[in-house]
Design a protein around this motif. Sequence first.
Motif, PDB file in Angstrom:
ATOM      1  N   GLY A  68       2.544  -0.835  -5.975  1.00 37.47           N
ATOM      2  CA  GLY A  68       1.336  -1.022  -5.187  1.00 37.47           C
ATOM      3  C   GLY A  68       1.246   0.074  -4.150  1.00 37.47           C
ATOM      4  O   GLY A  68       2.115   0.176  -3.284  1.00 37.47           O
ATOM      5  N   TYR A  69       0.213   0.906  -4.241  1.00 36.44           N
ATOM      6  CA  TYR A  69       0.081   2.030  -3.310  1.00 36.44           C
ATOM      7  C   TYR A  69      -1.360   2.517  -3.301  1.00 36.44           C
ATOM      8  O   TYR A  69      -2.164   2.138  -4.160  1.00 36.44           O
ATOM      9  N   VAL A  70      -1.677   3.345  -2.323  1.00 38.59           N
ATOM     10  CA  VAL A  70      -2.999   3.949  -2.232  1.00 38.59           C
ATOM     11  C   VAL A  70      -2.878   5.380  -2.745  1.00 38.59           C
ATOM     12  O   VAL A  70      -2.078   6.172  -2.235  1.00 38.59           O
ATOM     13  N   GLU A  98      -7.720   4.933  -3.487  1.00 37.90           N
ATOM     14  CA  GLU A  98      -7.840   3.710  -4.272  1.00 37.90           C
ATOM     15  C   GLU A  98      -6.465   3.066  -4.460  1.00 37.90           C
ATOM     16  O   GLU A  98      -5.448   3.756  -4.576  1.00 37.90           O
ATOM     17  N   TYR A  99      -6.468   1.734  -4.517  1.00 42.19           N
ATOM     18  CA  TYR A  99      -5.219   1.033  -4.806  1.00 42.19           C
ATOM     19  C   TYR A  99      -4.840   1.242  -6.266  1.00 42.19           C
ATOM     20  O   TYR A  99      -5.698   1.226  -7.154  1.00 42.19           O
ATOM     21  N   PRO A 109      -3.366  -5.225   2.441  1.00 43.54           N
ATOM     22  CA  PRO A 109      -2.046  -4.605   2.527  1.00 43.54           C
ATOM     23  C   PRO A 109      -1.084  -5.463   3.344  1.00 43.54           C
ATOM     24  O   PRO A 109      -1.448  -5.990   4.401  1.00 43.54           O
ATOM     25  N   TRP A 139      -8.245  -6.291  -1.655  1.00 41.93           N
ATOM     26  CA  TRP A 139      -6.836  -5.939  -1.476  1.00 41.93           C
ATOM     27  C   TRP A 139      -6.464  -6.066  -0.002  1.00 41.93           C
ATOM     28  O   TRP A 139      -7.147  -5.507   0.854  1.00 41.93           O
ATOM     29  N   ILE A 159      -1.196  -3.796  -9.043  1.00 41.98           N
ATOM     30  CA  ILE A 159      -2.641  -3.649  -8.870  1.00 41.98           C
ATOM     31  C   ILE A 159      -3.367  -3.900 -10.190  1.00 41.98           C
ATOM     32  O   ILE A 159      -4.426  -4.556 -10.228  1.00 41.98           O
ATOM     33  N   SER A 175       0.827  -1.209   0.000  1.00 46.37           N
ATOM     34  CA  SER A 175       0.000   0.000   0.000  1.00 46.37           C
ATOM     35  C   SER A 175       0.859   1.256   0.000  1.00 46.37           C
ATOM     36  O   SER A 175       0.333   2.373  -0.022  1.00 46.37           O
TER      37      SER A 175
END
Length: 288
Positions: A65-67, A72-73, A96, A94, A78, A59
Amino acid sequence: MALTLRASALRTSVVLAALLTLLTVFLAACSSSSGSEESSVRTLDQIKEDGTIRLGVFSDKAPFGYVDANGEYAGYDIEYGKRIAQDLGVEVEWVPVEAASRVEFVDTGKVDAILANFTVTDERKEKVDFANPYMKVSLGAVTPDAAPITDVAGLEGKNVIVVKGTTAEAYLEQHHAEITLQKYEQYTEATNALLDGRGDAWVTDNTEVLAWAANTPGYSATITSLGDIDTIAAAVKKGNTTLLDWLNEELVSLGEENFFHDDYEKTLKPVYGDQVSADELVVEGGQL
């Protein structure tokens, strides 16, 4: 009268003891059942029946992969996870994860598969089953422009930042024991330590090094290739052959449409620009 009271008290004690024993057995059974459920493997058919696949992702590791700002991812991994869910006909959940918890999350059934920029290693193969690769990677280092370090010899005597449970940690401990490591649980902790001057360099995947340096003024990817070329792949719990086989077949199908090149253009190209070409990182069809 006293004898009658003593007999009644004795019967009450026996009943209470029996109830306590039954309660203990019941709680133990519940605990055992809960543990069994947690560590169970969900087969491909079970995932389809449940209508949801649980994917372990980062995340806080842009651009993989991050928010994002909308909560939102997003990222390279993703996009892959979304396509997996789409082709399975299920929703995606998802989950984390931190680098050091990836094996544990698969092994205990907290996730069905890991898509958290997971490098394939012999040690990890003993604990999880890897699908075929979808990306290539090696290690790299990012250092401040005011004090650049351009080779591994320059890391000796310095405080080198790594994230626990990563190949960077394992590689440096095995091959360069003379280097002092400063270990953190999360990627944001590692980058904050570098920004705060608590370390002289951050060693991680070269893909992450290039991405972070490109977006952080005053820092550069001064070592872009360290150690061997490795691969990134999805991982499932040992013995989950139905899901593993499906993932490998999915890679072949995605390769026919150059899915990961498109994924690169969408998520990585805006970060890397002309520093890296898609062919340097992307693996199509699960085959190098």
